[in-house]
Design a protein around this motif. Structure first.
Motif, short mmCIF file in Angstrom:
data_model
loop_
_atom_site.label_atom_id
_atom_site.label_comp_id
_atom_site.label_asym_id
_atom_site.label_seq_id
_atom_site.Cartn_x
_atom_site.Cartn_y
_atom_site.Cartn_z
N ALA A 23 0.83 -1.20 0.00
CA ALA A 23 0.00 0.00 0.00
C ALA A 23 0.87 1.25 0.00
N ALA A 24 0.49 2.24 -0.76
CA ALA A 24 1.21 3.52 -0.83
C ALA A 24 0.24 4.53 -1.39
N ALA A 25 0.73 5.78 -1.57
CA ALA A 25 -0.12 6.80 -2.16
C ALA A 25 -0.62 6.30 -3.51
N PRO A 26 -1.91 6.40 -3.79
CA PRO A 26 -2.46 5.87 -5.04
C PRO A 26 -1.82 6.48 -6.28
N VAL A 27 -1.80 5.66 -7.34
CA VAL A 27 -1.28 6.11 -8.63
C VAL A 27 -2.32 6.99 -9.31
N SER A 28 -1.87 8.10 -9.90
CA SER A 28 -2.81 8.98 -10.59
C SER A 28 -2.60 8.99 -12.10
N ARG A 29 -1.34 8.84 -12.56
CA ARG A 29 -1.05 8.82 -13.99
C ARG A 29 0.01 7.76 -14.27
N ILE A 30 -0.12 7.09 -15.42
CA ILE A 30 0.81 6.05 -15.82
C ILE A 30 1.34 6.35 -17.22
N ALA A 31 2.64 6.12 -17.43
CA ALA A 31 3.23 6.30 -18.76
C ALA A 31 4.23 5.18 -19.01
#
Length: 410
Positions: A58-66
């Protein structure tokens, strides 16, 4: 700009991708040649279709992926930026040229908003509207006025109005909050949308005078963008029909694709393009050698509807593959599957959308290349496909044909 010339350049580009592997090995960057593990265990965690992410991941959620050709970058909801995989050109932005098999933080800023990965470079926008790029810069695709490779983010000009950015193999385009569109880098196939001259520019050049551009996407040698009226425009190379204009030639300036005014998202792959309309239909066109268009046979020079479903939300294209999410939270991929990048547990190419497992919690931010990554609605990150340089991010260099969860540091 003829088709024969395009073919030679494309062959050279594919050879360059292989050369990156050889060059990395030559400088002792720890390249491993590991056999493909179909349906391999996900580095100590369960399959994407079994259970929920473990607390240790668990960690800060992902907002953008590249996903670039051989590297991956993500922004998190806390504004931090993380990258991993191949770093031969400094595309991870950590100040080194060392490959990473697990996420490493890019700088210490906590204001990263959007990120996009090209073949061997990366660009990102911060919340203050500034634009930054790093990595390979042989064709000026970083936009900093030079052709110097950068191993950490360098600012593009002094504007504070950048809204979104897309970087491809050799060129980059971005939209400002003013609705203006800007491109830079290689222009050999008119992919900058400013005509056929110059053939290269190292700083942003405005595309026309329109102030109604909403988003932009860059392929290998073509570009497409959507305007605020939801019309779709493409330009550059159309050697395989990737402009959707019914031609196998090129267009030097933005040209409207059909007459529809319901386009909501578009993504440019290597030599094919896919887009979603407001009514939930999915359309693809261009090169189709691996079935990446999702239907038909041979080149598709005009938009071809993929199936009959009206529940498509977002689509992303890779080198020769595509992935898309539906309103029910399911994820589907098709096209080239040599490295398991379709995530279906096989290496079989697919000419129609094939579902990735049975999960119904995929968010709409999947990204595809020779490998693919997707976020779940709980903010967890999952990657699969080619992992030669650790671009899957699971701490190994073992290829994955099913989603493996990526442990982002807390």
């Amino acid at each position: 700009m003829n088709e024969h010339r395009e073919g030679r350049l494309r062959t050279r580009w594919r050879r360059t991708a292989r050369t990156v592997v050889a060059a990395a090995a030559a400088v002792g960057m720890g390249v491993l040649s590991i056999g493909f593990t179909a349906g391999a265990a996900n580095a100590g965690v369960s399959s994407a279709d079994r259970g929920t992410p473990t607390a240790s991941l668990a960690a800060a959620p992902v907002s953008r992926i590249a996903t670039g050709d051989l590297h991956t970058c993500v922004t998190r909801t806390d504004g931090t930026l993380w990258c991993w995989g191949n770093n031969f050109y400094g595309q991870l932005g950590d100040g080194t040229r060392t490959n990473q098999t697990s996420p490493v933080r890019t700088g210490d800023a906590t204001t990263w908003a959007r990120v996009d990965a090209g073949s061997s470079n990366t660009c990102a926008v911060r919340t203050d509207g500034t634009l930054w790029c790093w990595g390979n810069n042989v064709n000026g695709q970083l936009g900093d006025g030079s052709t110097t490779r950068r191993t950490s983010p360098v600012r593009v000009g002094d504007a504070t109005t950048w809204a979104n950015v897309s970087t491809g193999a050799n060129h980059t385009c971005a939209v400002q909050t003013t609705g203006t569109l800007w491109c830079w880098g290689l222009n050999r196939h008119a992919q900058l949308g400013i005509g056929t001259s110059p053939q290269l520019t190292t700083t942003p050049v405005q595309v026309g005078t329109a102030t109604t551009w909403a988003s932009v996407t860059t392929g290998y040698a073509h570009t497409c963008a959507i305007r605020t009226d939801r019309t779709l425009w493409c330009w550059g190379s159309s050697s395989d029909g990737q402009l959707g204009l019914g031609i196998r030639d090129y267009r030097a300036t933005p040209t409207q694709v059909g007459t529809a005014t319901t386009w909501t998202g578009v993504t440019a792959g290597y030599a094919h393009t896919c887009a979603v309309r407001a009514e939930g239909t999915l359309w693809c066109w261009g090169e189709n050698g691996y079935g990446q268009v999702g239907g038909g046979s041979g080149f598709q020079t005009t938009p071809l509807q993929v199936g009959t479903a009206t529940t498509w939300v977002r689509v992303e294209t890779g080198i020769d593959s595509s992935c898309a999410t539906r309103t029910d939270g399911s994820l589907w991929c098709w096209g080239n599957n040599t490295s398991g990048q379709l995530g279906d547990g096989t290496t079989t190419h697919r000419s129609t959308p094939t579902r990735v497992g049975t999960a119904t919690t995929w968010a709409d931010g999947a990204s595809a290349s020779y490998h693919a990554c997707g976020a779940r609605t709980d903010g967890s990150l999952w990657c699969w496909g080619d992992n030669s340089f650790g671009q899957v991010g699971d701490g190994t260099t073992t290829h994955r044909s099913t989603p493996a969860q990526v442990a982002l540091p807390a």
